[in-house]
Write a protein that holds these residues in place. Structure first.
Motif, PDB file in Angstrom:
ATOM      1  N   ARG A 169      90.877  26.077  85.997  1.00 25.51           N
ATOM      2  CA  ARG A 169      90.848  24.816  85.225  1.00 25.51           C
ATOM      3  C   ARG A 169      91.864  24.852  84.080  1.00 25.51           C
ATOM      4  O   ARG A 169      91.519  24.828  82.908  1.00 25.51           O
ATOM      5  CB  ARG A 169      89.440  24.551  84.710  1.00 25.51           C
ATOM      6  CG  ARG A 169      88.439  24.313  85.830  1.00 25.51           C
ATOM      7  CD  ARG A 169      87.015  24.272  85.327  1.00 25.51           C
ATOM      8  NE  ARG A 169      86.811  23.192  84.351  1.00 25.51           N
ATOM      9  CZ  ARG A 169      85.662  23.007  83.701  1.00 25.51           C
ATOM     10  NH1 ARG A 169      84.647  23.828  83.928  1.00 25.51           N
ATOM     11  NH2 ARG A 169      85.545  22.023  82.850  1.00 25.51           N
ATOM     12  N   GLU A 189      94.800  19.347  82.264  1.00 26.24           N
ATOM     13  CA  GLU A 189      93.980  18.352  81.586  1.00 26.24           C
ATOM     14  C   GLU A 189      94.286  16.968  82.151  1.00 26.24           C
ATOM     15  O   GLU A 189      95.431  16.656  82.483  1.00 26.24           O
ATOM     16  CB  GLU A 189      94.269  18.363  80.079  1.00 26.24           C
ATOM     17  CG  GLU A 189      93.930  19.679  79.411  1.00 26.24           C
ATOM     18  CD  GLU A 189      94.315  19.704  77.942  1.00 26.24           C
ATOM     19  OE1 GLU A 189      94.794  18.662  77.436  1.00 26.24           O
ATOM     20  OE2 GLU A 189      94.146  20.761  77.300  1.00 26.24           O
ATOM     21  N   GLY A 197      87.089  18.178  80.713  1.00 22.11           N
ATOM     22  CA  GLY A 197      88.359  17.471  80.849  1.00 22.11           C
ATOM     23  C   GLY A 197      89.467  18.305  81.442  1.00 22.11           C
ATOM     24  O   GLY A 197      90.595  17.829  81.578  1.00 22.11           O
ATOM     25  N   THR A 198      89.159  19.559  81.814  1.00 27.22           N
ATOM     26  CA  THR A 198      90.161  20.399  82.476  1.00 27.22           C
ATOM     27  C   THR A 198      89.816  20.553  83.953  1.00 27.22           C
ATOM     28  O   THR A 198      88.662  20.494  84.356  1.00 27.22           O
ATOM     29  CB  THR A 198      90.247  21.788  81.831  1.00 27.22           C
ATOM     30  OG1 THR A 198      88.968  22.421  81.883  1.00 27.22           O
ATOM     31  CG2 THR A 198      90.700  21.691  80.387  1.00 27.22           C
ATOM     32  N   SER A 215      97.013  23.795  79.871  1.00 29.90           N
ATOM     33  CA  SER A 215      96.028  23.591  78.817  1.00 29.90           C
ATOM     34  C   SER A 215      95.901  24.821  77.914  1.00 29.90           C
ATOM     35  O   SER A 215      95.900  25.961  78.393  1.00 29.90           O
ATOM     36  CB  SER A 215      94.654  23.282  79.428  1.00 29.90           C
ATOM     37  OG  SER A 215      93.666  23.190  78.423  1.00 29.90           O
TER      38      SER A 215
END
Length: 555
Positions: free
Chosen positions: A145, A148, A167-168, A160
Motif C-alpha cells: 500500500r 495514495e 487512503g493508500t 506515499s
C-alpha cells in the motif's frame, strides 16, 4: 470494450530472488505447477487479447524460447512475440520500441512476475472508459500500500510517505492504457511507467484511476519470502518443473509422481534448498551454482572426508555433480542458533560439545590441494575490502572509506593470524551452521564447503562472537578457557569485519533480513577491537555504531 493488445513485462533482473534467478528468469519460475509468465499469458488470452508483446533482457533466450513454444501450442488466433532489450529499458522505456506496434490501440500493461487469480477485466475497462480512456489500473488494500488515491480513485501519489494508512493502495501490476501515455515518458531511454503517470498528472491533469476487485488474489512473488509464501507447504514435485529435482528423485529411486517438495530458502552462497518428501522419508535437496563458487561442488567429498575423521556431518544420500544438486539427511532437531536464543539457555552446556567437535575438525589431516585457497594476506585483505565496500561505503555511505589508522591495524591483525599455526578451518563457523538431529544433543556441522587452512581462532571467534546470538560476556569468558586459541580477539575483529561486509552485500542484493544482525556485530567488533588494543579501529567502530543508530531512528 475489446482490448486486443497487451505488453507483458519480463525483462527484470530478478535480483531479489537470487540465486533462483541465476539460471532462470523470474517470470519463468513456477507457481502452483505453472510458470508465472504462462499464467499471465493465459489470463490475457481468456480476456480476449489476441496480440501480446513480451519484453526480455535477463536470460532473454529462455524467455524467447518459452514464448515461441507458447505461441505454437495451439492458441488459435493469438500472436505472441518477444521484444528483446540489449539494455534494460524499464517499465516505461519498454513502450518506445513498441510504439509502432501499439499504434492507436489501447493496451494492457502487465507485470510478468505477479501471481493473479480471479481478476476480471470488465471493472478496469469500465473505469478506463469513465476516466476519459487515459489510464486505469488494478489496486488492492492488500500488500505494501504505497500509493495514495483521492475519493474518486484517482492516484495522486505513487510514493506515499505513509504507506499502509487509510487512503493508500497497492499497485498490482495490471494497467489498461491509452497510447497517449507514451507522450508523457521522460526523454531518458531507461524510465519507469510511473514517471509517465506523474508527468501526465503534473502537466496535463490526467490521472490513473485505481480499481479494487476484493474477490481477486494478488502476490508479487518477487522476493524469496513472498515466493516461498505463495508456494507454502509441501506441493507436488511437478510444481517446480526443475530438472535437477527430477534427476535427484531418479537417483534415489523415488516415484516422481508420489514425491512432494517444499521450497525452503535461498542463501547468499548461490544455493537453493528444498525439503523433499515421498511419504516414507524426507531429505534436504541443495541445488547450487559452482561457476562463481567452485567450492559448492566439493560438499559431498568434504562430507565423506570429515566423517572419516570423526567430525559430525550430515549424511550425503545422493550426489549429482552433473546436475549441480545433492541430497542430505534432514537434520530436524533445530540449530545451535535456535537453542542459544531460547529463554534460559545454558551457553556453557550448549557450546562445550560444539567446541570439542571443532577441535576434531581442526585436527583433521586434510590435503590442502583439495581445499579452497588458504588464508593469506590477500584473502584477509579481501575481507577488509568487503567490509569497506558493502558496509562502510555501501550501508553507511562513507565514501572516504576506512581511515588509514584502522586500515593499518587490520593489516596488523592479518599478520598476527598468519603467524599462528595453520589448521583446517571451517571459515563460516556460526551458530546457524551447527544443527541437531531430532531428540539428540550431539552437534552436526554443515556449510563446510569453503573449508581451508587458516588460524584456529578464526572459527572459535566466529562461534563465540556470533552476531546471531546474544552471548553474555561471562559465558564467553568460560568458553574461551575450553578452547584458548591464540589471537582470539584479533580473530574476532577479522571475522566481524567479514560478517558486516557480507551483511551489507546480502541486504543490498535483496536479502534485507541480514540487516537486523548489524547492530550486534558492530557492538562485538567495538569490544573486540578494544581487547586487541586497536584504538583507531575501536574509535571508527564507535562512529559506525552512532551512524547505525541514526539510520535506524530515521527508518
Amino acid at each position: 470494450m475489446a482490448v486486443k493488445k497487451a505488453i507483458v513485462l519480463a525483462a527484470g533482473l530478478g535480483t531479489r530472488l537470487k540465486p533462483l534467478t541465476d539460471a532462470r528468469p523470474k517470470p519463468l519460475l513456477p507457481v502452483w505447477g505453472q510458470p508465472m509468465l504462462e499464467r499471465v499469458l493465459d489470463m490475457l488470452v481468456s480476456w480476449g487479447v489476441s496480440e501480446i508483446a513480451v519484453n526480455a533482457h535477463h536470460l532473454a533466450d529462455q524467455v524467447e524460447a518459452f514464448v515461441k513454444e507458447y505461441a505454437a501450442d495451439g492458441k488459435a488466433g493469438v500472436k505472441v512475440f518477444v521484444s528483446r532489450e540489449e539494455k534494460i529499458l524499464g517499465t516505461g522505456g519498454v513502450l518506445r520500441p513498441l510504439a509502432g506496434w501499439i499504434g492507436a490501440d489501447d493496451f494492457w500493461l502487465v507485470n510478468g512476475d505477479v501471481v493473479i487469480e480471479d481478476l476480471e477485466p470488465e471493472p478496469i475497462e469500465e473505469a478506463f472508459a469513465a476516466n476519459g480512456r487515459f489510464a486505469a489500473c488494478w489496486t488492492s488494500t492488500r500488500g505494501p500500500r504505497t500509493i495514495e488515491a483521492d475519493p474518486e480513485g484517482r492516484i495522486c501519489n505513487w510514493k506515499s510517505d505513509d504507506p499502509g494508512v487509510d487512503g493508500t493502495w497497492t499497485y498490482c501490476g495490471v494497467a489498461l492504457l491509452s497510447p497517449a501515455v507514451i507522450g508523457f515518458l521522460p526523454p531518458e531511454p531507461f524510465c519507469s511507467i510511473v514517471q509517465a503517470y506523474e508527468n501526465a498528472a503534473w502537466t496535463a491533469g490526467k490521472f490513473v484511476v485505481g480499481v479494487d476487485e476484493p474477490d481477486s488474489f494478488w502476490c508479487d512473488a518477487g522476493t524469496i519470502a513472498s515466493y516461498r509464501e505463495v508456494n507454502a507447504g509441501p506441493q507436488p514435485l511437478s510444481l517446480y518443473g526443475d530438472a535437477r529435482l527430477d534427476a535427484l528423485c531418479e537417483k534415489l529411486g523415488w516415484n516422481r509422481d508420489e514425491a512432494g517438495a517444499e521450497f525452503l530458502c535461498a542463501r547468499g552462497s548461490d544455493r537453493a534448498f528444498w525439503r523433499l518428501d515421498n511419504a516414507r522419508e524426507t531429505l534436504i535437496a541443495i541445488a547450487y551454482d559452482d561457476a562463481a563458487r567452485p567450492e559448492n561442488a566439493r560438499y559431498a567429498s568434504h562430507a565423506e572426508f570429515l566423517d572419516t575423521a570423526g567430525v559430525p556431518v550430515p549424511g550425503v544420500l545422493a550426489d549429482l555433480p552433473a546436475h549441480k544438486v545433492l541430497a542430505l539427511e534432514e537434520l530436524d532437531g533445530g540449530s545451535l542458533e535456535d537453542r542459544a536464543n531460547a529463554a534460559g539457555a545454558d551457553f556453557v552446556k550448549l557450546y562445550a560439545p560444539v567446541l570439542e567437535a571443532l577441535r576434531k575438525f581442526h585436527a583433521a589431516p586434510a590435503d590442502p590441494s583439495t581445499l579452497e585457497k588458504p588464508f593469506d594476506a590477500d584473502l584477509y585483505a579481501w575481507e577488509h575490502d568487503l567490509f569497506e565496500t558493502h558496509a562502510v561505503k555501501g550501508r553507511w555511505a562513507m565514501e572516504a572509506g576506512l581511515p588509514n589508522g584502522a586500515r593499518a591495524e587490520l593489516r596488523a591483525v592479518a599478520k598476527k593470524l598468519l603467524a599462528t599455526p595453520q589448521v583446517l578451518v571451517h571459515r563460516d563457523f556460526q551458530s546457524s551452521n551447527v544443527l541437531y538431529r531430532k531428540g539428540r544433543d550431539e552437534p552436526v556441522f554443515i556449510d563446510f564447503q569453503g573449508m581451508r587452512m587458516g588460524a584456529a581462532a578464526y572459527d572459535v571467534a566466529s562461534l563465540l562472537y556470533d552476531p546471531y546470538v546474544p552471548m553474555p560476556q561471562s559465558a564467553r569468558a568460560k568458553l574461551v578457557k575450553l578452547y584458548p586459541a591464540p589471537c582470539l580477539a584479533e580473530a574476532a575483529v577479522q571475522r566481524l569485519v567479514q560478517a558486516l561486509g557480507a551483511f551489507g552485500r546480502l541486504a543490498s542484493a535483496g536479502q534485507p533480513q541480514f540487516s537486523k544482525h548489524v547492530p550486534r556485530a558492530l557492538e562485538s567488533l567495538h569490544a573486540a577491537a578494544h581487547v586487541a588494543a586497536l584504538p583507531a579501529l575501536s574509535e571508527f567502530t564507535h562512529h559506525l555504531m552512532e551512524r547505525e543508530a541514526a539510520r535506524l531512528r530515521i527508518r
